[in-house]
Design a protein around this motif. Structure first.
Motif, PDB file in Angstrom:
ATOM      1  N   ASN A 101      34.115  36.943 -25.473  1.00  0.00           N
ATOM      2  CA  ASN A 101      34.461  37.930 -24.548  1.00  0.00           C
ATOM      3  C   ASN A 101      36.002  37.542 -24.195  1.00  0.00           C
ATOM      4  OD1 ASN A 101      34.887  39.907 -22.504  1.00  0.00           O
ATOM      5  ND2 ASN A 101      32.807  40.422 -22.664  1.00  0.00           N
ATOM      6  N   GLU A 102      36.999  38.028 -24.365  1.00  0.00           N
ATOM      7  CA  GLU A 102      38.429  37.724 -24.237  1.00  0.00           C
ATOM      8  C   GLU A 102      38.753  38.137 -22.759  1.00  0.00           C
ATOM      9  OE1 GLU A 102      42.862  38.281 -25.923  1.00  0.00           O
ATOM     10  OE2 GLU A 102      41.265  39.576 -26.648  1.00  0.00           O
ATOM     11  N   MET A 103      38.209  39.496 -22.381  1.00  0.00           N
ATOM     12  CA  MET A 103      38.211  39.912 -21.060  1.00  0.00           C
ATOM     13  C   MET A 103      37.579  39.030 -19.965  1.00  0.00           C
ATOM     14  SD  MET A 103      40.239  42.059 -19.329  1.00  0.00           S
ATOM     15  CE  MET A 103      40.434  43.591 -20.584  1.00  0.00           C
ATOM     16  N   ASP A 104      36.249  38.576 -20.235  1.00  0.00           N
ATOM     17  CA  ASP A 104      35.822  37.727 -19.062  1.00  0.00           C
ATOM     18  C   ASP A 104      35.915  36.445 -19.434  1.00  0.00           C
ATOM     19  OD1 ASP A 104      34.355  39.902 -17.707  1.00  0.00           O
ATOM     20  OD2 ASP A 104      33.010  40.199 -19.485  1.00  0.00           O
ATOM     21  N   THR A 160      29.002  20.921 -14.825  1.00  0.00           N
ATOM     22  CA  THR A 160      28.456  21.990 -16.001  1.00  0.00           C
ATOM     23  C   THR A 160      28.134  23.301 -15.242  1.00  0.00           C
ATOM     24  OG1 THR A 160      28.090  20.233 -17.800  1.00  0.00           O
ATOM     25  CG2 THR A 160      27.023  22.323 -17.625  1.00  0.00           C
ATOM     26  N   ARG A 161      27.446  23.140 -14.117  1.00  0.00           N
ATOM     27  CA  ARG A 161      26.871  24.204 -13.235  1.00  0.00           C
ATOM     28  C   ARG A 161      27.792  25.303 -12.987  1.00  0.00           C
ATOM     29  NH1 ARG A 161      22.599  24.042 -10.377  1.00  0.00           N
ATOM     30  NH2 ARG A 161      22.460  21.940 -10.346  1.00  0.00           N
ATOM     31  N   ASN A 162      29.329  24.766 -12.820  1.00  0.00           N
ATOM     32  CA  ASN A 162      30.364  25.630 -12.482  1.00  0.00           C
ATOM     33  C   ASN A 162      30.820  26.672 -13.560  1.00  0.00           C
ATOM     34  OD1 ASN A 162      30.587  23.323 -10.933  1.00  0.00           O
ATOM     35  ND2 ASN A 162      31.688  24.589  -9.661  1.00  0.00           N
ATOM     36  N   TRP A 163      30.417  26.390 -14.851  1.00  0.00           N
ATOM     37  CA  TRP A 163      30.789  26.919 -16.000  1.00  0.00           C
ATOM     38  C   TRP A 163      29.784  28.032 -16.849  1.00  0.00           C
ATOM     39  CZ3 TRP A 163      35.770  27.339 -16.109  1.00  0.00           C
ATOM     40  CH2 TRP A 163      36.608  26.577 -15.317  1.00  0.00           C
ATOM     41  N   VAL A 164      28.691  27.965 -16.184  1.00  0.00           N
ATOM     42  CA  VAL A 164      27.406  28.479 -16.976  1.00  0.00           C
ATOM     43  C   VAL A 164      27.257  30.052 -16.135  1.00  0.00           C
ATOM     44  CG1 VAL A 164      24.972  28.893 -17.228  1.00  0.00           C
ATOM     45  CG2 VAL A 164      26.208  26.513 -17.205  1.00  0.00           C
ATOM     46  N   ALA A 165      27.745  31.141 -16.997  1.00  0.00           N
ATOM     47  CA  ALA A 165      27.826  32.471 -16.540  1.00  0.00           C
ATOM     48  C   ALA A 165      26.258  33.105 -16.760  1.00  0.00           C
ATOM     49  CB  ALA A 165      28.999  33.336 -17.219  1.00  0.00           C
ATOM     50  N   GLU A 178      16.087  36.058 -18.778  1.00  0.00           N
ATOM     51  CA  GLU A 178      17.650  36.267 -19.067  1.00  0.00           C
ATOM     52  C   GLU A 178      18.454  36.339 -17.684  1.00  0.00           C
ATOM     53  OE1 GLU A 178      21.183  39.160 -21.311  1.00  0.00           O
ATOM     54  OE2 GLU A 178      19.081  39.633 -21.380  1.00  0.00           O
ATOM     55  N   LEU A 179      19.047  35.234 -17.188  1.00  0.00           N
ATOM     56  CA  LEU A 179      19.357  35.047 -15.807  1.00  0.00           C
ATOM     57  C   LEU A 179      20.890  35.196 -15.641  1.00  0.00           C
ATOM     58  CD1 LEU A 179      17.180  31.929 -15.701  1.00  0.00           C
ATOM     59  CD2 LEU A 179      16.547  34.083 -15.142  1.00  0.00           C
ATOM     60  N   ASN A 180      21.259  35.799 -14.570  1.00  0.00           N
ATOM     61  CA  ASN A 180      22.439  36.277 -14.251  1.00  0.00           C
ATOM     62  C   ASN A 180      23.054  37.324 -15.080  1.00  0.00           C
ATOM     63  OD1 ASN A 180      24.339  35.641 -11.887  1.00  0.00           O
ATOM     64  ND2 ASN A 180      25.728  35.139 -13.417  1.00  0.00           N
ATOM     65  N   ARG A 181      22.806  37.355 -16.115  1.00  0.00           N
ATOM     66  CA  ARG A 181      23.361  38.153 -17.279  1.00  0.00           C
ATOM     67  C   ARG A 181      25.133  38.309 -17.144  1.00  0.00           C
ATOM     68  NH1 ARG A 181      19.377  41.611 -19.087  1.00  0.00           N
ATOM     69  NH2 ARG A 181      17.495  41.379 -17.559  1.00  0.00           N
ATOM     70  N   ASP A 182      25.622  37.191 -16.906  1.00  0.00           N
ATOM     71  CA  ASP A 182      26.907  36.724 -17.150  1.00  0.00           C
ATOM     72  C   ASP A 182      27.824  37.368 -15.900  1.00  0.00           C
ATOM     73  OD1 ASP A 182      25.867  35.877 -19.534  1.00  0.00           O
ATOM     74  OD2 ASP A 182      26.989  37.348 -20.908  1.00  0.00           O
ATOM     75  N   LEU A 183      27.035  37.613 -14.885  1.00  0.00           N
ATOM     76  CA  LEU A 183      27.893  38.560 -13.786  1.00  0.00           C
ATOM     77  C   LEU A 183      28.694  37.347 -13.039  1.00  0.00           C
ATOM     78  CD1 LEU A 183      25.401  40.702 -12.672  1.00  0.00           C
ATOM     79  CD2 LEU A 183      27.439  41.453 -14.012  1.00  0.00           C
TER      80      LEU A 183
END
Length: 464
Positions: A101-104, A160-165, A178-183
């Motif tokens: 996802n280029e935008m995100d 790593t925690r800082n980079w998991v969306a 399905e956790l946090n849904r990339d938000l």
């Protein structure tokens, strides 16, 4: 699990040929980089889909069979060791980057994606995945998440925690979450995603991860500085942090450097011999920033904190300077080192290191100690090298005695017995030095909620 009928059942859950029971496979997939435990799994299974992972977990629940996750097997805490007849679940065939996802600025990865694979993918997109360490060429994203991997860029980019969306996980019950849904912003109660990061597969298996990416750094430049003693490293860190946004600040001892130079792969950074060395990195985005780094270096020399130093002038020289630090673990592996990955707050590092050094030096003066680590985030790696003439079991027995003294010192400084390698089995019996009994009881309660039958990587983090 030795029943052939159970093996036959397992084979029906995955594609043909994706269950192995031969001795070589059991030995290869049943262990990680730790040396203390002999691998003894009963089978290795290779799922290719989320549905197959769920089927394996549900089958294991019904049969009360323990499962151990396996990624790149580069861990140093025995979190991926199957020593008691468990079934190893390898994610080698779930190794694709599924979406960008280029935008995100995110990439959706299966757990078997190799860390360097994601780094290269990001670079090809003009972006950057900053979690980096010596084993990036073989470690996998699922394992990175399971241990909350750190590495050499934490001072700037975090763990790593800082980079998991977002995460998709199969729990110990076989449920798919399905956790946090990339938000980026999500204020809807408990963030269960964070429980699975660093859980070492004890709550469930990561089956998909959305990883955040960053802009590429500009003209990364490194300095290697030699210091007259360890105490001088901390004012050097402060001086450079006051002037520059550092992407890394590492240290290593003269003994560590000698081992690397002894292999002949890279040249010495300069002629002056020093007891300790610091490697720092920054973005030289302008000539002014490079000049500021040189001016800070000169200031440190004037103060007596630095004896000599060199700054990279090319990409090749940058890589060579980093090899001085990154080749240490591989080089000293010849001596079957006892390794300890510990941390305290940055301000406490000098006093802490002196105490640990004195403890080992007093009780085992014949042992060679190699220090290195991520000094910019308070993480020290203590390595005690096995004497050639000493039996491995005798050596590790003596080091087990060292453990207690080391961890008592960690507790005294309110530090962590495992900064970035996880708990696994090697640190399991010492968890109380970093976590209170009440905390551990709550952790066990979380484990019971997600894995009521105790099949997910049992015996790791704590005994159950």
């Amino acid at each position: 699990m030795t029943d052939p009928a159970l093996i036959d059942e397992l084979k029906t859950l995955v594609e043909p040929g994706k269950v192995l029971t031969d001795a070589d496979s059991l030995n290869t997939y049943g262990k990680d980089w730790t040396k203390q435990y002999a691998p003894a799994p009963s089978a290795i299974v290779f799922p290719k889909t989320i549905e197959q992972v769920q089927a394996i977990v549900r089958w294991a629940n019904e049969r009360k069979i323990a499962l151990v996750p396996s990624g790149g097997r580069t861990g140093l805490s025995a979190a991926a060791v199957a020593a008691n007849g468990e079934v190893v679940v390898s994610f080698d065939y779930m190794n694709q980057i599924l979406e960008f996802n280029e935008m995100d600025r995110t990439a959706v990865c299966q757990p078997g994606v190799v860390t360097a694979q994601l780094q290269q993918f990001a670079e090809d997109k003009g972006l950057y995945y900053p979690v980096d360490f010596a084993s990036a060429g073989s470690s996998q994203i699922g394992g990175n998440i399971g241990t909350n991997a750190g590495g050499i860029k934490v001072i700037r980019y975090g763990m790593t925690r800082n980079w998991v969306a977002g995460l998709k996980v199969v729990t110990g019950k076989g449920d798919l979450l399905e956790l946090n849904r990339d938000l980026i912003k999500n204020a809807t109660g408990y963030d269960l995603r964070q429980l699975f990061i660093g859980a070492e597969g004890t709550l469930g298996f990561v089956v998909e991860a959305t990883m955040r990416l960053e802009r590429q750094p500009t003209n990364l430049t490194a300095l290697v500085l030699g210091t007259p003693d360890f105490d001088s490293i901390m004012p050097v860190l402060h001086a450079f942090q006051d002037k520059l946004d550092l992407t890394a600040f590492e240290f290593f001892s003269d003994k560590a450097l000698a081992k690397v130079l002894g292999r002949g792969d890279v040249p010495a950074p300069f002629e002056t011999s020093c007891p300790f060395y610091a490697l720092l990195e920054f973005e030289a985005t302008t000539d002014e920033r490079a000049d500021q780094a040189l001016a800070t270096f000169e200031h440190c020399v004037e103060q007596g904190w630095v004896l000599d130093g060199v700054m990279s002038q090319s990409e090749q020289q940058l890589q060579n300077l980093w090899k001085l630090r990154e080749y240490i673990s591989e080089t000293i592996s010849h001596w079957t080192p006892y390794k300890n990955d510990i941390s305290v707050t940055i301000a406490k590092v000098p006093a802490f290191l002196k105490e640990i050094d004195a403890i080992v030096g007093e009780h085992y003066p014949d042992f060679e100690i190699v220090w290195f680590g991520h000094i910019g985030d308070g993480n020290l790696h203590l390595n005690i090298l096995k004497p050639d003439a000493m039996d491995k079991d005798e050596f590790f027995g003596k080091c087990a005695t060292v453990n207690k003294w080391v961890f008592e010192t960690v507790q005294k400084y309110n530090g962590s017995i495992s900064a970035e390698h996880g708990v696994g089995m090697t640190k399991r019996d010492y968890l109380e030095y970093s976590r209170s009994p009440v905390e551990i009881e709550y952790m066990k309660a979380v484990k019971a909620a997600f894995d009521p039958n105790g099949i997910m990587n049992p015996g790791k983090i704590f005994a159950v």
